[in-house]
Design an enzyme around this catalytic site. Structure first.
Site, PDB file in Angstrom:
ATOM      1  N   GLY A  21      41.269 -47.528  50.315  1.00 29.18           N
ATOM      2  CA  GLY A  21      39.877 -47.384  49.888  1.00 29.18           C
ATOM      3  C   GLY A  21      39.018 -46.694  50.933  1.00 29.18           C
ATOM      4  O   GLY A  21      38.224 -45.795  50.628  1.00 29.18           O
ATOM      5  N   LYS A  44      39.123 -48.293  43.016  1.00 30.21           N
ATOM      6  CA  LYS A  44      40.570 -48.074  43.092  1.00 30.21           C
ATOM      7  C   LYS A  44      41.300 -49.051  42.170  1.00 30.21           C
ATOM      8  O   LYS A  44      42.148 -48.674  41.382  1.00 30.21           O
ATOM      9  CB  LYS A  44      41.027 -48.230  44.549  1.00 30.21           C
TER      10      LYS A  44
HETATM   11  O1  F6P Z   1      37.268 -55.875  49.516  1.00 34.95           O
HETATM   12  C1  F6P Z   1      37.612 -54.796  50.298  1.00 34.95           C
HETATM   13  C2  F6P Z   1      38.024 -53.633  49.458  1.00 34.95           C
HETATM   14  O2  F6P Z   1      39.283 -53.851  48.934  1.00 34.95           O
HETATM   15  C3  F6P Z   1      37.958 -52.342  50.239  1.00 34.95           C
HETATM   16  O3  F6P Z   1      39.088 -52.117  50.991  1.00 34.95           O
HETATM   17  C4  F6P Z   1      37.706 -51.349  49.165  1.00 34.95           C
HETATM   18  O4  F6P Z   1      37.235 -50.141  49.683  1.00 34.95           O
HETATM   19  C5  F6P Z   1      36.691 -52.086  48.333  1.00 34.95           C
HETATM   20  O5  F6P Z   1      37.126 -53.427  48.373  1.00 34.95           O
HETATM   21  C6  F6P Z   1      36.529 -51.620  46.920  1.00 34.95           C
HETATM   22  O6  F6P Z   1      37.715 -51.701  46.200  1.00 34.95           O
HETATM   23  P1  F6P Z   1      37.897 -50.983  44.806  1.00 34.95           P
HETATM   24  O7  F6P Z   1      37.762 -49.500  45.052  1.00 34.95           O
HETATM   25  O8  F6P Z   1      39.254 -51.355  44.338  1.00 34.95           O
HETATM   26  O9  F6P Z   1      36.819 -51.446  43.887  1.00 34.95           O
END
Ligand code: F6P
Length: 548
Positions: free
Chosen positions: A273, A212
């Site tokens: 996420g 994300k």
């Molecule tokens: O560290 C927790 C978190 O922010 C989760 O909420 C999320 O699913 C995961 O890390 C991965 O985040 P990203 O999709 O931004 O890499």
């Protein structure tokens, strides 16, 4: 923020107090007694929605308990907060964001404007681009840099950018295109990536970088290593465009990494996420099962959304599951919940639920920032049955902790094999029966056990459980199951008056890891200013790790 500082503290609410009195008055009541007094309970205490049948008769509740719990939900504002979520209000107050995962599965004809934008149109634009891409890869039209067909797909992501995709891939493997192989790499431990790439041909491998934020340390480290691996064989930087696609909300970072924004599938800050497996984060799922099946999954999510949004509280499945969880956790004192799918395809479902439930409701302050004086999200854990039976069920049956269980079963197997599905389901039914009714010392003695062994062989019973049954494991029922838990988590969070959609608790560890990584990388032994334990561990590791 819909709750003002004069929101009554949860435990002083009359509805909460009434539940405490009810609990105390019912002390000593057992599931044996409840079933004996009401033989129709097993048929009556059931509820069905979006393809899922819940039997909650083996919960330690009566009609009165449920009425009191529904009164608590109403007083806590569950209907208003539900409407606010679906409407796109910024109910994630600490991040100032709307929470609109329900828009990800709304049908094309639906309408929802947020800040003047038609979000449903945006959602379907991305779904269409994903479908186009997925069809090209699945048909072989999309080839790698050397013109070879893509045969291996590696999703690189972590947390919600991994757990949903890998859970859905495993759950729906039956429907997947078998000529394509899938790997899911999340851990920054190089072993994860290297084992996934072992024996793979870069010319036939497609990486889906799912993040994300596109700033997550683990994902970026793995993505860079994957790019090096790819370029090591294919050499020309132009190869990246054929072998890397991104799923993200951060176009700039994706571009900086070297991925063409034309090969990026976007989503929005209003998708958390852990609520993102039905967004573009589901690209690997769509590559596996195809766009039509993916849309069936979205329809399953949507069926449960519509049920949750419109069903009255007495027949609202996600609300009921939430209230049973509140009863077990806050009034019966159960600190954990075991999730026990009797379906091998749901092997990663407990892990998926861990993030959904614990990252959402593992919070210690209210929306207004006050320390809560009640338990919030319980620990979720589990394994597919029957494996767990030969491992940890002993503690659930005879240990000292009360552990409510969610049994999940499927009536029609996708892979019939002799009588094995009946054996599987017989075990599910046997476990919930044994947990509920146990075996009294008198029954054990009557079987001829010696007096010394009677206490060891007796089962107290009275262990509560839900049983969820679907006719089949399909994309539709999987979507509905996930939405069921999503909304149950939401209702619990509303009652606890916490923000179920932020995750500040992961930040401190991330910051310390960044600082420590720099200390591990420095050539000169750095002056360490952690506590004495952390200092000593870092020194020992630096001294013993060998040449890096
Ligand atoms: O560290 C927790 C978190 O922010 C989760 O909420 C999320 O699913 C995961 O890390 C991965 O985040 P990203 O999709 O931004 O890499």
């Amino acid at each position: 923020m819909s709750h003002s500082t004069d929101t009554p503290a949860l435990r002083t609410r009359p509805e909460w107090r009434a539940l405490e009195r009810h609990r105390d008055a019912a002390a000593g009541q057992s599931l044996r007694g409840l079933f004996a007094a009401d033989p129709g309970r097993g048929e009556r205490m059931t509820l069905e929605a979006a393809g899922w049948y819940l039997d909650y008769s083996k919960q330690r509740v009566t009609g009165e308990t449920l009425g009191l719990l529904r009164a608590l939900a109403a007083a806590a504002g569950v209907p208003e907060r539900t409407a606010a979520m679906f409407r796109g209000d910024r109910i994630n107050v600490t991040e100032g964001r709307a929470v609109l995962h329900t828009a990800l599965r709304a049908p094309r004809r639906a309408k929802l404007e947020v800040d003047g934008r038609d979000v449903i149109r945006d959602v379907h634009e991305v779904l269409d681009r994903m479908a186009n891409f997925a069809e090209r890869v699945r048909s072989g039209e999309w080839t790698g840099h050397t013109g070879r067909r893509i045969r291996h797909i590696v999703n690189i992501g972590i947390g919600g950018s991994d757990l949903g995709p890998v859970m859905a891939f495993e759950a729906l493997k039956f429907y997947s295109q078998r000529e394509l192989s899938f790997s899911f790499v999340s851990n920054v431990d190089g072993t994860h990536l290297l084992e996934a790439l072992n024996g793979r041909d870069p010319a036939e491998t497609l990486f889906v970088i799912s993040s994300k934020t596109f700033t997550t340390l683990e994902t970026l480290a793995n993505a860079h290593a994957a790019r090096d691996w790819c370029l090591g064989a294919l050499v020309q930087p132009a190869a990246i465009a054929r072998h890397f696609v991104a799923v993200s909300t951060n176009t700039e970072a994706v571009q900086k990494f070297g991925i063409d924004p034309a090969n990026m599938f976007g989503f929005w800050d209003w998708v958390g996420g852990r609520y993102s497996m039905d967004s573009a984060i589901g690209l690997s799922t769509m590559l596996a099962i195809g766009p039509d099946r993916f849309h069936e999954m979205l329809a399953g999510f949507h069926a449960m959304d519509s049920h949750f949004r419109t069903a009255p509280p007495e027949r609202n499945l996600p609300q009921l599951m939430a209230l049973l969880a509140i009863w077990n956790g806050n009034f019966l004192g159960a600190p954990t919940v075991a999730v026990l799918p009797y379906a091998q395809y749901l092997t990663r479902f407990p892990a998926y639920l861990q993030q959904l439930t614990m990252e959402s409701n593992g919070k210690h302050v209210t929306l207004e920032g006050a320390r809560v004086d009640y338990a919030t999200g319980p620990v979720y854990w589990g394994e597919p049955g029957t494996n767990g039976q030969h491992s940890f069920y002993q503690l659930i049956h005879q240990g000292t902790h009360l552990i409510p269980c969610d049994f999940i079963g499927i009536c029609r197997p996708l892979n019939p094999l002799g009588v094995q599905h009946d054996l599987l389901m017989a075990n599910l039914f046997a476990q919930s029966e044994a947990l509920a009714f146990g075996k009294t010392p008198a029954e054990v003695a009557a079987e001829g056990a010696t007096a010394a062994l009677v206490p060891h062989r007796s089962f107290e019973g009275n262990r509560p459980s839900n049983t969820l049954l679907a006719d089949e494991l399909s994309p539709h029922t999987l979507g509905a199951l996930v939405a069921l838990y999503e909304h149950s988590v939401f209702v619990q969070g509303v009652i606890w008056n916490i923000d179920s959609f932020d995750q500040w608790g992961v930040e401190l560890g991330k910051a310390l890891a960044t600082r420590t990584a720099a200390e591990l990388a420095s050539v000169e032994a750095p002056a360490l200013t952690h506590d004495s334990s952390s200092n000593a561990l870092i020194r020992r590791y630096r001294a013993r790790r060998g040449a890096s």
